[in-house]
Structure formats: C-alpha cells, structure tokens
Design an enzyme around this catalytic site. Structure first.
Site, PDB file in Angstrom:
ATOM      1  N   ARG A   1       4.070  -3.481  -2.620  1.00 59.39           N
ATOM      2  CA  ARG A   1       4.301  -3.627  -1.500  1.00 59.39           C
ATOM      3  C   ARG A   1       2.696  -4.144  -0.901  1.00 59.39           C
ATOM      4  O   ARG A   1       1.736  -3.407  -1.165  1.00 59.39           O
ATOM      5  CB  ARG A   1       4.567  -2.209  -0.649  1.00 59.39           C
ATOM      6  CG  ARG A   1       6.078  -1.727  -1.307  1.00 59.39           C
ATOM      7  CD  ARG A   1       7.163  -2.652  -0.851  1.00 59.39           C
ATOM      8  NE  ARG A   1       8.404  -2.166  -1.246  1.00 59.39           N
ATOM      9  CZ  ARG A   1       9.071  -2.484  -2.605  1.00 59.39           C
ATOM     10  NH1 ARG A   1       8.496  -3.092  -3.233  1.00 59.39           N
ATOM     11  NH2 ARG A   1      10.392  -1.882  -2.568  1.00 59.39           N
TER      12      ARG A   1
ATOM     13  N   ALA B   1       2.410  -3.566 -13.239  1.00 55.68           N
ATOM     14  CA  ALA B   1       3.457  -2.912 -12.290  1.00 55.68           C
ATOM     15  C   ALA B   1       4.445  -4.172 -12.136  1.00 55.68           C
ATOM     16  O   ALA B   1       4.163  -5.431 -12.047  1.00 55.68           O
ATOM     17  CB  ALA B   1       2.996  -2.769 -10.400  1.00 55.68           C
TER      18      ALA B   1
ATOM     19  N   MET C   1       5.154   2.948  -7.197  1.00 51.01           N
ATOM     20  CA  MET C   1       5.374   1.788  -6.356  1.00 51.01           C
ATOM     21  C   MET C   1       4.012   1.375  -5.833  1.00 51.01           C
ATOM     22  O   MET C   1       3.267   2.269  -4.755  1.00 51.01           O
ATOM     23  CB  MET C   1       6.288   1.936  -5.367  1.00 51.01           C
ATOM     24  CG  MET C   1       6.151   0.788  -4.344  1.00 51.01           C
ATOM     25  SD  MET C   1       7.351   0.946  -2.943  1.00 51.01           S
ATOM     26  CE  MET C   1       8.443   2.399  -2.827  1.00 51.01           C
ATOM     27  N   PRO C   2       3.044   0.550  -6.239  1.00 48.94           N
ATOM     28  CA  PRO C   2       1.685   0.359  -5.590  1.00 48.94           C
ATOM     29  C   PRO C   2       1.939  -0.108  -4.278  1.00 48.94           C
ATOM     30  O   PRO C   2       2.760  -1.022  -3.894  1.00 48.94           O
ATOM     31  CB  PRO C   2       1.243  -0.993  -6.394  1.00 48.94           C
ATOM     32  CG  PRO C   2       2.125  -0.905  -7.879  1.00 48.94           C
ATOM     33  CD  PRO C   2       3.435  -0.379  -7.457  1.00 48.94           C
ATOM     34  N   PHE C   3       0.903   0.087  -3.315  1.00 50.05           N
ATOM     35  CA  PHE C   3       1.172  -0.178  -2.002  1.00 50.05           C
ATOM     36  C   PHE C   3      -0.329  -0.554  -1.427  1.00 50.05           C
ATOM     37  O   PHE C   3      -1.305   0.138  -1.706  1.00 50.05           O
ATOM     38  CB  PHE C   3       1.656   1.055  -1.263  1.00 50.05           C
ATOM     39  CG  PHE C   3       1.500   0.819   0.296  1.00 50.05           C
ATOM     40  CD1 PHE C   3       2.580  -0.026   0.802  1.00 50.05           C
ATOM     41  CD2 PHE C   3       0.484   1.359   1.252  1.00 50.05           C
ATOM     42  CE1 PHE C   3       2.497  -0.276   2.246  1.00 50.05           C
ATOM     43  CE2 PHE C   3       0.226   1.180   2.413  1.00 50.05           C
ATOM     44  CZ  PHE C   3       1.459   0.201   2.980  1.00 50.05           C
TER      45      PHE C   3
END
Length: 63
Positions: free
Chosen positions: A40, A34, A1-3
């Site tokens: 996020r 993604a 999950m990229p943040f």
C-alpha cells in the site's frame, strides 16, 4: 502488508504521482519480498504554505 506514506508538496502531476506509487511499490517488493497485491502507498500532498524549510514556508521560498 507493507505500507508506505509519502509526503510531498502540492503541485505534482497525476503522472508523477503514479510513477511514485509504481516505483515505491517495486522497491518494497524487492526489499521485503512482499507480494505486489499486499503493498500500500499513500501520497499526502501538503500545501506549500504548510511546509517549512529553514524557518520559511516553501511558498515564500518560491518552491
């Protein structure tokens, strides 16, 4: 999950922050392949008195 965490000076409009969230999300989708639902973005607003530029606060610089 990229943040992605973005720090900006206080005072931006809700519309500007919405645009940042949308554009950063799109950039991560494109760069990392993604899924949009996994991205996020957190925007942290910093008071101008707490942001220093060249030894002077952003507030004192009139930013």
């Amino acid at each position: 999950m990229p943040f992605a965490q973005i720090h900006i000076l206080e005072g931006r409009t809700e519309e500007q922050k919405r645009a940042v969230i949308e554009k950063v999300t799109q950039a991560l989708i494109e760069a990392l392949d993604a899924p949009q639902q996994a991205v996020r973005v957190l925007i942290s607003e910093v008071p101008k008195t707490n942001w220093g530029i060249g030894g002077v606060s952003a507030k004192d610089l009139g930013r």
